[in-house]
Every structure is written in C-alpha cells, then in structure tokens.
Design an enzyme around this catalytic site. Structure first.
Site, PDB file in Angstrom:
ATOM      1  N   ASN A  52      40.660   8.191  77.078  1.00 45.55           N
ATOM      2  CA  ASN A  52      41.374   6.650  76.337  1.00 45.55           C
ATOM      3  C   ASN A  52      42.918   7.221  76.108  1.00 45.55           C
ATOM      4  OD1 ASN A  52      41.958   4.827  74.532  1.00 45.55           O
ATOM      5  ND2 ASN A  52      41.152   5.501  73.046  1.00 45.55           N
ATOM      6  N   TRP A  53      43.537   6.968  77.018  1.00 44.20           N
ATOM      7  CA  TRP A  53      45.218   6.961  76.939  1.00 44.20           C
ATOM      8  C   TRP A  53      45.738   6.775  75.569  1.00 44.20           C
ATOM      9  CZ3 TRP A  53      47.357   6.582  82.360  1.00 44.20           C
ATOM     10  CH2 TRP A  53      47.019   8.146  83.649  1.00 44.20           C
ATOM     11  N   LYS A  54      44.834   5.382  74.987  1.00 42.50           N
ATOM     12  CA  LYS A  54      45.775   4.619  73.578  1.00 42.50           C
ATOM     13  C   LYS A  54      47.375   4.240  73.947  1.00 42.50           C
ATOM     14  CE  LYS A  54      42.969   7.696  70.971  1.00 42.50           C
ATOM     15  NZ  LYS A  54      42.802   8.429  69.686  1.00 42.50           N
ATOM     16  N   HIS A  81      37.544   0.373  69.588  1.00 41.65           N
ATOM     17  CA  HIS A  81      37.678   1.656  68.930  1.00 41.65           C
ATOM     18  C   HIS A  81      38.073   1.731  67.364  1.00 41.65           C
ATOM     19  CE1 HIS A  81      40.444   5.111  68.997  1.00 41.65           C
ATOM     20  NE2 HIS A  81      39.728   5.270  69.531  1.00 41.65           N
ATOM     21  N   GLU A  95      40.485   3.334  66.411  1.00 44.02           N
ATOM     22  CA  GLU A  95      42.478   2.312  65.828  1.00 44.02           C
ATOM     23  C   GLU A  95      41.659   0.839  65.884  1.00 44.02           C
ATOM     24  OE1 GLU A  95      43.800   4.834  68.774  1.00 44.02           O
ATOM     25  OE2 GLU A  95      43.729   6.905  67.780  1.00 44.02           O
ATOM     26  N   GLU A 131      31.726   7.987  67.826  1.00 41.07           N
ATOM     27  CA  GLU A 131      33.439   8.440  67.872  1.00 41.07           C
ATOM     28  C   GLU A 131      34.112   8.925  65.733  1.00 41.07           C
ATOM     29  OE1 GLU A 131      36.833   8.555  71.380  1.00 41.07           O
ATOM     30  OE2 GLU A 131      36.523   6.615  69.484  1.00 41.07           O
ATOM     31  N   GLY A 149      42.105  12.608  67.037  1.00 44.55           N
ATOM     32  CA  GLY A 149      43.055  13.405  66.584  1.00 44.55           C
ATOM     33  C   GLY A 149      43.150  14.128  65.640  1.00 44.55           C
ATOM     34  N   SER A 202      38.281  14.890  69.375  1.00 41.52           N
ATOM     35  CA  SER A 202      38.966  16.104  69.644  1.00 41.52           C
ATOM     36  C   SER A 202      38.116  17.010  70.878  1.00 41.52           C
ATOM     37  CB  SER A 202      39.732  16.686  68.474  1.00 41.52           C
ATOM     38  OG  SER A 202      40.075  15.954  67.893  1.00 41.52           O
ATOM     39  N   GLY A 219      40.767  11.281  74.304  1.00 39.76           N
ATOM     40  CA  GLY A 219      42.001  10.890  73.852  1.00 39.76           C
ATOM     41  C   GLY A 219      43.070  11.847  74.282  1.00 39.76           C
ATOM     42  N   GLY A 220      43.504  12.425  73.167  1.00 42.29           N
ATOM     43  CA  GLY A 220      44.679  13.478  73.208  1.00 42.29           C
ATOM     44  C   GLY A 220      44.760  14.171  74.605  1.00 42.29           C
TER      45      GLY A 220
HETATM   46  P1  PGA Z   1      40.944  12.235  70.565  1.00 41.85           P
HETATM   47  O1  PGA Z   1      40.694  10.984  70.683  1.00 41.85           O
HETATM   48  O2  PGA Z   1      40.703  13.004  71.582  1.00 41.85           O
HETATM   49  O3  PGA Z   1      43.008  12.360  70.375  1.00 41.85           O
HETATM   50  O4  PGA Z   1      40.415  12.949  69.377  1.00 41.85           O
HETATM   51  C1  PGA Z   1      39.571  10.213  71.250  1.00 41.85           C
HETATM   52  C2  PGA Z   1      39.440   8.429  71.323  1.00 41.85           C
HETATM   53  O5  PGA Z   1      40.138   8.495  69.901  1.00 41.85           O
HETATM   54  O6  PGA Z   1      39.059   8.425  71.848  1.00 41.85           O
END
Ligand code: PGA
Length: 246
Positions: free
Chosen positions: A9-11, A95, A97, A164, A170, A209, A230-231
């Site tokens: 997930n590149w956001k 998600h 966010e 999640e 993050g 993470s 994500g990251g």
């Molecule tokens: P993260 O994000 O790996 O940076 O914690 C995961 C996500 O939000 O899908």
C-alpha cells in the site's frame, strides 16, 4: 491451503515516474516467485502505468480507494468501473487512514465494498483497533462491529481481509506474532459466523510495520495468510524480501 497474499500500500507516495522506476527494479527481483499473490496499490494516477508495466508478470495492481456511485457530480472521486477499466482488479476499502482522516463509517465502507464487488473488483477490506480501544479491552467489540457492519449483505467471494492494528501502522511497533494470531483467530471466528466454512478459504492479512525482518515469524502463524505493507513496500529491495519471506 490458503495461498499467501502480500500487498503493498503505497499511500500518497510515488509519482508516475517513480512508479516506473520501482517496477523496473522490482519485477526482476520477484519474477521467480510462483506461490504468492503479489499486489501493489499505487496512487490512482499511477494505476495505468503500473498496469502497463506489470502486464504478463506475476504482480497485480490495486486501487487504494473508490467512491460507491457509478458516476456523477462527485468532484475528486473515482468509481469502481473506472478502476476496472484501467485494468486494475483490486481495491483496498476501509484503510484506517480513510476511517480516521476522512471519517469513513462502517456503513459508508459497506456501500463502497458493495459497489466494488458489483463492478467485478476484488476487495482488500481493512479493519483494526486503535491503541485506546485495545487498552480499553474493546478489540473484539471493534473488530466484530467493523466486520458485521462493513460486510453486511456481502458475499465472501472476492474478499481479502486485512487486520491492521492502528497503533502498529507506520509506527515501527509491530504486533507480536502472538497478538496478530489472537486477533486473526478472532476475525476468522467472526467470518465463520458470517460465511460458514467459506471463512476457511479467506485470506486474512496482517498490516502494521511489517518489515523484511519480522515477516517470516508473522507468516508462520496459522491464521496469518499474508501482509499489507506500507513503508517497507516503497523500496523494491525491501518489498521483494517481504514477498520472498519463505
Ligand atoms: P506500515 O503501513 O507498513 O507503514 O505500517 C501499513 C498500512 O497502513 O497498510
């Protein structure tokens, strides 16, 4: 046997040019991976480029979001049909966010999921508790509500679930493999109540993470069927290591 499913997930990261640079490096690194579903969710503008570059490869593309109406005066939104026509078979829905910063409710996410599935998209449906909900002993109540209300009147076909925990996204704080397994087992139980034996075939991804150095242990748990990353998905090298967790 549930086939492992590893999704990026590149956001709101990567321009079209950066997307192209990523795939140039990433595709050769994972070309021999045959037994894992590999999915990448770039920003919407990069979807056509990502679809073009991954054609004929073992990588599929996902949207990060959609709106539930088919078309209309909804400035800034994109529909399921638009995503599908761009050659993109998946979308993420729910998600944290989106729930947190854009106030997306269970009812709203239910409409989005229905619209996505009706159009023929597959859905990665995200759930997860905040730290205060965890500390307040509300994990099961929150996850239970997100599943029963978010997936109300929705069939299990074409669904992937992502657990999640918001406190792990993050932050560099990963749920321990045991914490992840406990939550995943609870989620599977809820899915059984909703879908019966079909729940045994549903993939439940862990997100929060995930890194090359913790993915293997997380994936060793019986109800952890994949990861939403994500990251650590932004660099071809680290994401390829996660994809090749075995
Ligand atoms: P993260 O994000 O790996 O940076 O914690 C995961 C996500 O939000 O899908």
């Amino acid at each position: 046997m549930r086939r492992p499913f590893i999704s990026a997930n590149w956001k709101m990261y990567k321009t079209i040019k950066q997307t192209a640079e990523f795939f140039k490096e990433f595709l050769p690194l994972v070309k021999d991976v045959k037994d894992v579903d590999i999915v990448i969710a770039p920003p919407a503008l990069s979807i056509p480029k990502a679809v073009e570059l991954t054609k004929g490869s073992n990588v599929e593309i996902s949207a990060q979001n959609l709106y539930f109406e088919k078309e209309g005066a909804f400035t800034g939104e994109i529909s399921a049909d638009m995503i599908l026509e761009a050659g993109c078979p998946y979308t993420i829905v729910g998600h944290s966010e989106r729930r947190q910063y854009f106030n997306e409710s269970d009812e709203f996410l239910n409409k989005k999921t229905k619209a996505a599935l009706a159009a023929g998209l597959k859905v990665i449906f995200c759930i997860g508790e905040t730290l205060s909900e965890r500390e307040g002993g509300k994990i099961e109540e929150v996850l239970g509500r997100q599943l029963t209300e978010g997936l109300k009147d929705i069939s299990a076909d074409k669904l992937v679930i992502a657990y999640e925990p918001v406190w792990a996204i993050g932050t560099g704080v990963t749920a321990s493999p045991e914490q992840a397994q406990d939550a995943h087992a609870f989620v599977r139980g809820k899915l059984k109540a909703l879908y019966g034996v079909k729940a045994d075939d549903l993939r439940i991804l862990y997100g929060g993470s995930v890194k090359p150095n913790n993915v293997k242990e997380l994936m060793s748990k019986p109800d952890v069927d994949g990861a939403l990353v994500g990251g650590a998905s932004l660099k071809a090298d680290s994401f390829s290591q996660i994809v090749k967790f075995k």
